[in-house]
Design an enzyme around this catalytic site. Structure first.
Site, PDB file in Angstrom:
ATOM      1  N   LYS A 244      80.246  -6.701  21.829  1.00 10.14           N
ATOM      2  CA  LYS A 244      80.427  -5.930  22.529  1.00 10.14           C
ATOM      3  C   LYS A 244      81.269  -7.375  24.196  1.00 10.14           C
ATOM      4  CE  LYS A 244      75.912  -6.672  24.005  1.00 10.14           C
ATOM      5  NZ  LYS A 244      75.385  -6.831  22.480  1.00 10.14           N
ATOM      6  N   THR A 245      81.707  -8.486  24.082  1.00  9.45           N
ATOM      7  CA  THR A 245      81.461  -9.047  24.439  1.00  9.45           C
ATOM      8  C   THR A 245      83.661  -9.236  24.516  1.00  9.45           C
ATOM      9  OG1 THR A 245      79.800 -11.061  25.220  1.00  9.45           O
ATOM     10  CG2 THR A 245      81.544 -11.548  25.295  1.00  9.45           C
TER      11      THR A 245
ATOM     12  N   GLU B  90      76.121 -13.749  31.076  1.00 11.73           N
ATOM     13  CA  GLU B  90      75.193 -14.999  29.871  1.00 11.73           C
ATOM     14  C   GLU B  90      76.210 -15.894  30.031  1.00 11.73           C
ATOM     15  OE1 GLU B  90      74.864 -12.051  26.900  1.00 11.73           O
ATOM     16  OE2 GLU B  90      73.763 -12.380  26.169  1.00 11.73           O
TER      17      GLU B  90
ATOM     18  N   ARG C 205      81.104  12.053  30.527  1.00 12.20           N
ATOM     19  CA  ARG C 205      80.985  13.186  31.438  1.00 12.20           C
ATOM     20  C   ARG C 205      81.931  14.320  31.770  1.00 12.20           C
ATOM     21  NH1 ARG C 205      75.423  12.450  34.752  1.00 12.20           N
ATOM     22  NH2 ARG C 205      75.011  13.160  32.684  1.00 12.20           N
TER      23      ARG C 205
ATOM     24  N   THR D 278      84.561  14.996  30.383  1.00 14.04           N
ATOM     25  CA  THR D 278      86.227  15.151  29.966  1.00 14.04           C
ATOM     26  C   THR D 278      85.636  15.296  28.142  1.00 14.04           C
ATOM     27  OG1 THR D 278      88.237  13.670  29.483  1.00 14.04           O
ATOM     28  CG2 THR D 278      85.906  12.133  29.985  1.00 14.04           C
TER      29      THR D 278
ATOM     30  N   GLY E  49      97.934   2.722 -19.182  1.00 19.90           N
ATOM     31  CA  GLY E  49      99.402   2.875 -19.164  1.00 19.90           C
ATOM     32  C   GLY E  49      99.205   3.023 -17.542  1.00 19.90           C
TER      33      GLY E  49
ATOM     34  N   LEU F 280     101.994   0.001 -15.713  1.00 16.81           N
ATOM     35  CA  LEU F 280     102.783   1.173 -16.385  1.00 16.81           C
ATOM     36  C   LEU F 280     103.252   2.033 -15.739  1.00 16.81           C
ATOM     37  CD1 LEU F 280     105.340   0.091 -18.462  1.00 16.81           C
ATOM     38  CD2 LEU F 280     103.496   1.773 -20.020  1.00 16.81           C
TER      39      LEU F 280
ATOM     40  N   GLU G 295      93.509  -5.657  -8.836  1.00 15.73           N
ATOM     41  CA  GLU G 295      92.951  -6.269 -10.307  1.00 15.73           C
ATOM     42  C   GLU G 295      94.431  -7.702 -10.276  1.00 15.73           C
ATOM     43  OE1 GLU G 295      93.432  -2.309 -12.052  1.00 15.73           O
ATOM     44  OE2 GLU G 295      90.853  -1.760 -11.130  1.00 15.73           O
TER      45      GLU G 295
ATOM     46  N   ARG H 219      97.360   7.566 -26.811  1.00 14.73           N
ATOM     47  CA  ARG H 219      97.252   7.905 -24.720  1.00 14.73           C
ATOM     48  C   ARG H 219      97.785   9.303 -24.709  1.00 14.73           C
ATOM     49  NH1 ARG H 219      99.015   2.241 -25.528  1.00 14.73           N
ATOM     50  NH2 ARG H 219      97.708   0.899 -24.852  1.00 14.73           N
TER      51      ARG H 219
ATOM     52  N   LYS I 152      98.791  18.044 -11.140  1.00 10.24           N
ATOM     53  CA  LYS I 152      98.383  18.975 -10.175  1.00 10.24           C
ATOM     54  C   LYS I 152     100.359  18.244  -9.799  1.00 10.24           C
ATOM     55  CE  LYS I 152      96.873  18.242  -5.210  1.00 10.24           C
ATOM     56  NZ  LYS I 152      95.645  17.671  -4.608  1.00 10.24           N
TER      57      LYS I 152
END
Lengths: 109, 493
Positions: free
Chosen positions: B44-45, B69, B219, B221, B287, B290, B312, B445, B451
């Site tokens: 908050k501060t 505060e 309020r 808006t 892979g 790669l 990693e 592999r 896609k």
């Protein structure tokens, strides 16, 4: 106790009914309890806001007892005389060995 | 005519707090007071100070900080770490404190009725002194402990907001909350200063702290709804991450770029699109790194700037890998074509990673960004937090109109999908699957373009081999089925 002089400053914001009430209450209490042994200064914060800044005053009216020590602050319109006296160390709450009884007589005059 | 438009829309003051002006649709309601409620430790501060600091820095607006505060000297010291030189601004007349913090050394009692007239006139005085257009009050809870008659304090706070409005000052008031979800504030302040409420949260979810910000109401808006994550960054302060508010506005380029492998380009129908996001998913060791390396090398060869975030592997490992496949990362880096940023996911929160990554991207201005692997970041966040991270990062990269290649590690060796895929697959333009295929007691592999948005592509699952010159794509596995399900079965022809 008897010889010590009270220095009191009352900070108010303008001439509101609340300010007037606080001033009147303080004057009355001082005349009753501290006749001739006090100086009282009323400061209007609207005229000198920097003073309020220096003293870090938030609420008005605020009464500051600068002397004798310890410094005390009383916030409000001072409408309860007994509480004001306690706040100014002019009245101890109860069964204080020295002056509790005598002072109590004045409080609800 | 003019007054009419004024009636229907509340003007906003651009705060300058990164991200906040977006989620608030333009800033804080101008000339009004916004209540900022949050539990202890919810920043908050910082928000209160940053509202003023951004005004000083970006729009040459002065501010008044009313502190109930902490003492002004504590605030000056604490905010220095966020890069805000308050003493300097005070000297330049751009910042003023109104010190309403509790004093030690005297007692005070309340006798009869009072008001906050002194505080109000001090604020007015300070506003006039520095010509302030912004005021922050932090935090209201402390005034309720200084003055015990709460009913007076509440109605006086309302009066303060009216006075500030009269001076055309935009302000924030912070107030404590006792819990993250529940009543808005302690002391019921919101009933008096209720037009605009902003909530800061610092919630513990699955043992992870997550800061969020929510505009409860403005309020008259509009604003974005819901919680938005934010982070407090050294030397910058609060940065809000405006997630779901992201617009789908980015342009699509028909330009193709190379994936770094001519064979893969062919499978994709002629390469990746210049501003597309590509997800490469596969089990460990099949892979992904790669493909990432070739993507980077392919870019560097074309004279593009490439940025690699590695979560990693260490720098040394990456460079050694690249050398093993015949690519010289060191030279690319020396030529200014490559930048490698390695970090363990655990070194900071996901929000901090996001902010830093965006920062690096903005500064380095690459043409290509690769993240290896995105799924490594899953483990430092909640699922919700991770999804928001992915969406925000993807959107950011798309807005920069650069190509992004992310890798995701699947949890099982054959088949399967990862959390990353689930969250990202709909926002990526291309998905490339790498899968182990178990055949006749041998692990082989396979690669497949699942896609390729806006383009024809190879639909076959092809075998890949890896040697010291990189990846080679071979023939399709025509006689195997069930590879994607992780259960390959040889089909006799």
């Amino acid at each position: 106790m008897i010889m010590s002089k009270h220095i009191l400053k009352l900070y108010v914001t303008g001439n509101t009914p609340r300010s007037e009430r606080a001033i009147a209450n303080l004057q009355r209490i001082c005349e009753q309890e501290l006749k001739g042994r006090y100086t009282m200064k009323v400061i209007n914060i609207l005229e000198c806001p920097q003073l309020a800044e220096d003293e870090k005053i938030i609420a008005t009216p605020t009464l500051i007892k600068e002397l004798p020590p310890p410094i005390r602050r009383i916030i409000g319109d001072l409408s309860n005389t007994e509480k004001v006296l306690i706040g100014l160390d002019l009245l101890t709450i109860s069964n204080d060995e020295r002056e509790g009884e005598t002072k109590n007589e004045h409080s609800h005059a | 005519m003019n007054t009419r438009t004024h009636d229907v829309s509340v003007e906003k003051l651009k705060t300058g707090i990164p991200g906040f002006d977006f989620l608030s649709n333009g800033g804080l309601p101008k000339g009004r007071t916004t209540l900022v409620a949050g539990t202890s430790g919810s920043a908050k501060t910082i928000l209160a100070a940053q509202f003023l600091a951004e005004g000083v820095i970006h729009s040459n607006e002065s501010g008044v900080f009313v502190t109930f505060e902490e003492s002004p000297s504590d605030i000056r010291k604490n905010m220095m770490g966020l890069g805000w030189d308050i003493p300097q601004w005070e000297a330049e007349g751009k910042w003023a404190f109104v010190d309403a913090s509790p004093s030690v050394g005297y007692e005070s009692v309340e006798v009869g009725s009072f008001d906050l007239g002194a505080l109000i006139s001090r604020i007015e005085h300070a506003v006039k002194k520095v010509g302030a257009t912004r005021v922050s009050m932090d935090s209201l809870g402390a005034i309720f402990t200084q003055l015990t008659t709460s009913s007076i304090v509440r109605s006086e706070l309302f009066r303060i907001s009216v006075v500030l409005k009269g001076m055309s000052v935009t302000s924030v008031m912070t107030v404590e909350r006792t819990q993250e979800y529940g009543e808005i504030s302690r002391y019921g302040v919101e009933e008096f200063v209720a037009d605009n409420v902003l909530i800061l949260r610092n919630a513990l979810e699955e043992e992870k702290r997550r800061r969020t910000m929510e505009i409860l109401k403005f309020r008259g808006t509009h604003h974005q709804k819901g919680e938005f994550p934010f982070s407090v960054v050294p030397n910058e302060g609060i940065i809000v991450i405006p997630l779901s508010a992201i617009e789908l506005r980015h342009k699509s380029s028909p330009l193709r770029i190379t994936s770094g492998s001519s064979e893969l380009d062919k499978m994709c129908g002629g390469g990746f699109f210049r501003d597309s996001i590509i997800l490469v998913s596969g089990a460990t060791g099949c892979g992904k790194t790669l493909i990432t390396t070739e993507f980077i090398a392919g870019g560097a060869q074309e004279g593009e700037k490439c940025l690699l975030f590695a979560f990693e592997e260490s720098r040394e490992q990456l460079f050694r890998n690249a050398t093993g496949w015949g690519y010289n990362f060191e030279k690319m880096e020396n030529d200014g074509k490559l930048r490698v940023v390695c970090a363990y996911p655990e070194i900071s929160s996901l929000e901090e990673h996001l902010i830093r990554m965006k920062d690096v991207i903005s500064k380095f201005k690459p043409n290509r960004v690769a993240i290896d692997s995105l799924s490594a970041l899953e483990r430092i966040s909640t699922i919700k937090g991770f999804r928001e991270f992915v969406i925000d990062l993807t959107s950011f990269i798309k807005h920069q109109e650069l190509a992004g290649l992310f890798t995701a590690t699947t949890p099982t060796l054959t088949g399967g999908t990862s959390v990353t895929e689930t969250h990202i697959s709909t926002i990526t333009d291309s998905i490339i699957l790498l899968r182990y295929v178990e055949m006749c007691g041998e692990m082989r592999r396979g690669i497949m373009v699942l896609k390729m948005r806006g383009s024809a592509h190879d639909k076959e699952i092809r075998e890949i081999t890896i040697d010291n010159t990189g990846m080679h794509i071979g023939k399709p596995f025509t006689d195997v089925r069930g590879i994607l399900a992780g259960n390959p079965v040889q089909v006799s022809q």
